[in-house]
Every structure is written in C-alpha cells, then in structure tokens.
Design a protein around this motif. Structure first.
Motif, PDB file in Angstrom:
ATOM      1  N   LEU A 145     -65.112 -21.528   5.344  1.00 19.79           N
ATOM      2  CA  LEU A 145     -65.416 -20.672   6.599  1.00 19.79           C
ATOM      3  C   LEU A 145     -66.406 -21.781   7.409  1.00 19.79           C
ATOM      4  O   LEU A 145     -66.508 -21.823   8.726  1.00 19.79           O
ATOM      5  CB  LEU A 145     -66.079 -19.417   6.456  1.00 19.79           C
ATOM      6  CG  LEU A 145     -66.590 -18.476   7.434  1.00 19.79           C
ATOM      7  CD1 LEU A 145     -65.283 -18.093   8.516  1.00 19.79           C
ATOM      8  CD2 LEU A 145     -67.210 -17.261   7.084  1.00 19.79           C
ATOM      9  N   LEU A 146     -67.463 -22.017   6.687  1.00 15.97           N
ATOM     10  CA  LEU A 146     -68.490 -23.061   7.345  1.00 15.97           C
ATOM     11  C   LEU A 146     -67.837 -24.273   8.038  1.00 15.97           C
ATOM     12  O   LEU A 146     -68.215 -24.716   8.950  1.00 15.97           O
ATOM     13  CB  LEU A 146     -69.562 -23.326   6.358  1.00 15.97           C
ATOM     14  CG  LEU A 146     -70.468 -22.112   6.220  1.00 15.97           C
ATOM     15  CD1 LEU A 146     -71.515 -22.426   5.256  1.00 15.97           C
ATOM     16  CD2 LEU A 146     -71.061 -21.482   7.250  1.00 15.97           C
ATOM     17  N   GLU A 147     -66.877 -24.730   7.273  1.00 18.69           N
ATOM     18  CA  GLU A 147     -66.259 -25.941   7.671  1.00 18.69           C
ATOM     19  C   GLU A 147     -65.440 -25.695   9.144  1.00 18.69           C
ATOM     20  O   GLU A 147     -65.434 -26.504   9.797  1.00 18.69           O
ATOM     21  CB  GLU A 147     -65.358 -26.566   6.504  1.00 18.69           C
ATOM     22  CG  GLU A 147     -66.107 -27.264   5.438  1.00 18.69           C
ATOM     23  CD  GLU A 147     -64.940 -27.612   4.499  1.00 18.69           C
ATOM     24  OE1 GLU A 147     -63.865 -27.164   4.311  1.00 18.69           O
ATOM     25  OE2 GLU A 147     -65.439 -28.296   3.277  1.00 18.69           O
ATOM     26  N   LEU A 173     -72.062 -12.608   7.959  1.00 16.34           N
ATOM     27  CA  LEU A 173     -71.445 -13.770   8.721  1.00 16.34           C
ATOM     28  C   LEU A 173     -70.225 -13.662   8.949  1.00 16.34           C
ATOM     29  O   LEU A 173     -69.698 -14.017  10.188  1.00 16.34           O
ATOM     30  CB  LEU A 173     -71.560 -15.167   7.543  1.00 16.34           C
ATOM     31  CG  LEU A 173     -71.060 -16.449   7.929  1.00 16.34           C
ATOM     32  CD1 LEU A 173     -71.903 -17.039   9.159  1.00 16.34           C
ATOM     33  CD2 LEU A 173     -71.015 -17.467   6.843  1.00 16.34           C
ATOM     34  N   VAL A 174     -69.131 -13.076   8.159  1.00 18.58           N
ATOM     35  CA  VAL A 174     -67.739 -12.869   8.550  1.00 18.58           C
ATOM     36  C   VAL A 174     -67.739 -12.298   9.808  1.00 18.58           C
ATOM     37  O   VAL A 174     -67.057 -12.344  10.516  1.00 18.58           O
ATOM     38  CB  VAL A 174     -67.160 -12.525   7.177  1.00 18.58           C
ATOM     39  CG1 VAL A 174     -65.556 -12.130   7.655  1.00 18.58           C
ATOM     40  CG2 VAL A 174     -67.005 -13.743   6.108  1.00 18.58           C
ATOM     41  N   ASN A 175     -68.438 -10.956   9.481  1.00 21.14           N
ATOM     42  CA  ASN A 175     -68.162  -9.901  10.660  1.00 21.14           C
ATOM     43  C   ASN A 175     -68.919 -10.543  12.124  1.00 21.14           C
ATOM     44  O   ASN A 175     -68.024  -9.956  12.884  1.00 21.14           O
ATOM     45  CB  ASN A 175     -68.897  -8.522  10.255  1.00 21.14           C
ATOM     46  CG  ASN A 175     -67.982  -7.820   8.913  1.00 21.14           C
ATOM     47  OD1 ASN A 175     -66.733  -8.302   8.780  1.00 21.14           O
ATOM     48  ND2 ASN A 175     -68.282  -6.921   8.632  1.00 21.14           N
ATOM     49  N   THR A 199     -59.897 -11.315   3.295  1.00 21.35           N
ATOM     50  CA  THR A 199     -58.786 -11.486   4.171  1.00 21.35           C
ATOM     51  C   THR A 199     -59.159 -11.674   5.534  1.00 21.35           C
ATOM     52  O   THR A 199     -58.543 -12.404   6.385  1.00 21.35           O
ATOM     53  CB  THR A 199     -57.649 -10.264   4.005  1.00 21.35           C
ATOM     54  OG1 THR A 199     -57.329  -9.971   2.688  1.00 21.35           O
ATOM     55  CG2 THR A 199     -56.388 -10.404   4.787  1.00 21.35           C
ATOM     56  N   ARG A 200     -60.254 -11.021   5.872  1.00 17.57           N
ATOM     57  CA  ARG A 200     -60.762 -11.146   7.093  1.00 17.57           C
ATOM     58  C   ARG A 200     -60.918 -12.353   7.433  1.00 17.57           C
ATOM     59  O   ARG A 200     -60.989 -13.087   8.381  1.00 17.57           O
ATOM     60  CB  ARG A 200     -61.921 -10.008   7.610  1.00 17.57           C
ATOM     61  CG  ARG A 200     -62.311 -10.134   8.962  1.00 17.57           C
ATOM     62  CD  ARG A 200     -63.357  -9.085   9.054  1.00 17.57           C
ATOM     63  NE  ARG A 200     -62.689  -7.750   9.148  1.00 17.57           N
ATOM     64  CZ  ARG A 200     -63.358  -6.639   8.317  1.00 17.57           C
ATOM     65  NH1 ARG A 200     -64.426  -6.948   7.865  1.00 17.57           N
ATOM     66  NH2 ARG A 200     -62.779  -5.690   8.257  1.00 17.57           N
TER      67      ARG A 200
END
Length: 224
Positions: A145-147, A173-175, A199-200
C-alpha cells in the motif's frame, strides 16, 4: 474521531434513516467526511436529524448508469451511515459539517415519505464487523500500500506527511486513502462493498496501479 454515542451493534441503529445521494462520495466506518450543505432539502434533513437526536445520515451513491430519472436516480444498494460530529453555520444559509462513519448498510427498500429528502429502510446486520474497530487490519499488505502511494505521489508531484502516514493504524490508513482517492463512482463503490479491510486495500492498490500504468502509456499530465 471519538463520538459521544457508542454503537456496539446493528440493533443500536434505526431501521429507517435519511439518505444523502452523492456521486463519488465514499464514507467508511470511523472515517471523517466534510460536507457543505446548501440545498433546502438537505438543510431540512440535517435539521431533522438533529431534532430527532440520532444525528445520523446515510451516505450513498446514485447509480446513474441505471437511472432513468435524473431528479431521482436509482440508488446503489450499499451505503454507509455517519453521525454528525461537527456542525457550523456559515452565516449565508449553509451548514458546514463533518460526518464520522459508523457502519455500512444495505438498502431494504426506499420509503414513500413526505419529507423533501429521501429515506430508506436499511439493514446493518450484513456488516456486523464494521462495529469492531481495526478488525482484520493485520491482514493488510501495508508495504504494498505504501509503495503504490509513493508511486502515486511521485507521478502527480504531490507531497504528504509521511510521519503521520507511518504512524497511522492500518484501518485508518486504508480507509482514509480510499475516501480521498480521486477515482470514479464505480471504483469507490467497489471499495465500499469490499468484504474486509484487506480486500479494500487490494482494490485500492489495483486501481491505483492501473491508473499509473494508463498515465505512463498515454503521457497524461499529472493530477493537479
């Protein structure tokens, strides 16, 4: 953001809620969404939510692709209810407010009502996991995700508070990244309907990678 009400399960939320159809708007549990309310029907909705005491508004996207009536488009079946946690009057007739996401819902039916805004009977039981903060966040591929976030920022000449990002829990972070992402209604709806946080995050990564690949191929200028 902490909220005064504690919702421990679907039974603590009303079966009928006012809904605010807004294309491209994505609210997720425990996420914050700022809103600028100026239409009379939605000003009335806010007044009624405050008067009734529940302070809840259902955010949902109109399904424009399958709608025949522009004035009253068909709604997607899944939305997210939020509680009004901040509100200010602008002095020119508007409300500036913030919703904090509580839980996703499934529309059971839209009701015939006398109010100028739409109301739906909804079911929260399909999303019981939403009431547990940070559920499933250990399964998120944070490194990936960070990449992809770093690649997106570089491609669009954007800067971000990396210290804040690195200290954020996976759920936040994801949301937050999903809600702020610049993608269209279909992508936002896919992230909303994701069965779990992992999955999100995967959908967000895949959509971003496709967007970056498309920009590299077409030579489109960066998003400003």
């Amino acid at each position: 953001m902490p909220i005064n009400a504690e919702y421990r399960g679907p039974g603590e939320l009303p079966e009928v809620i006012p809904v605010f159809p807004l294309p491209g708007a994505l609210l997720l549990p425990r996420g914050q969404m700022p809103l600028n309310i100026f239409e009379p029907r939605y000003l009335a909705m806010i007044d009624d939510a405050l008067r009734d005491g529940h302070r809840l508004i259902g955010m949902i996207q109109p399904d424009v692709a399958h709608s025949q009536k522009e004035a009253k488009p068909v709604l997607f079946r899944i939305g997210c209810v939020g509680r009004i946690t901040q509100l200010a009057e602008s002095g020119d007739g508007r409300y500036i407010l913030e919703l904090t996401g509580v839980a996703r819902f499934k529309v059971v039916e839209e009701l015939t009502v006398q109010t100028p805004y739409r109301q739906c009977k909804v079911d929260f039981f399909s999303f019981v996991g939403d009431f547990t903060a940070r559920k499933g966040e250990e399964a998120v591929d944070r490194k990936a995700l960070l990449e992809v976030l770093a690649d997106f920022l570089e491609a669009n000449n954007l800067k971000v508070d990396w210290e804040g990002i690195e200290s954020a829990p996976n759920e936040a972070l994801v949301n937050a990244l999903a809600m702020m992402s610049p993608y269209g209604p279909a992508e936002k709806q896919a992230m909303l309907e994701a069965p779990d946080l992992k999955t999100r995050a995967e959908i967000l990564i895949a959509v971003t990678e496709m967007d970056l690949a498309k920009k590299r191929t077409s030579g489109d200028p960066p998003v400003q």
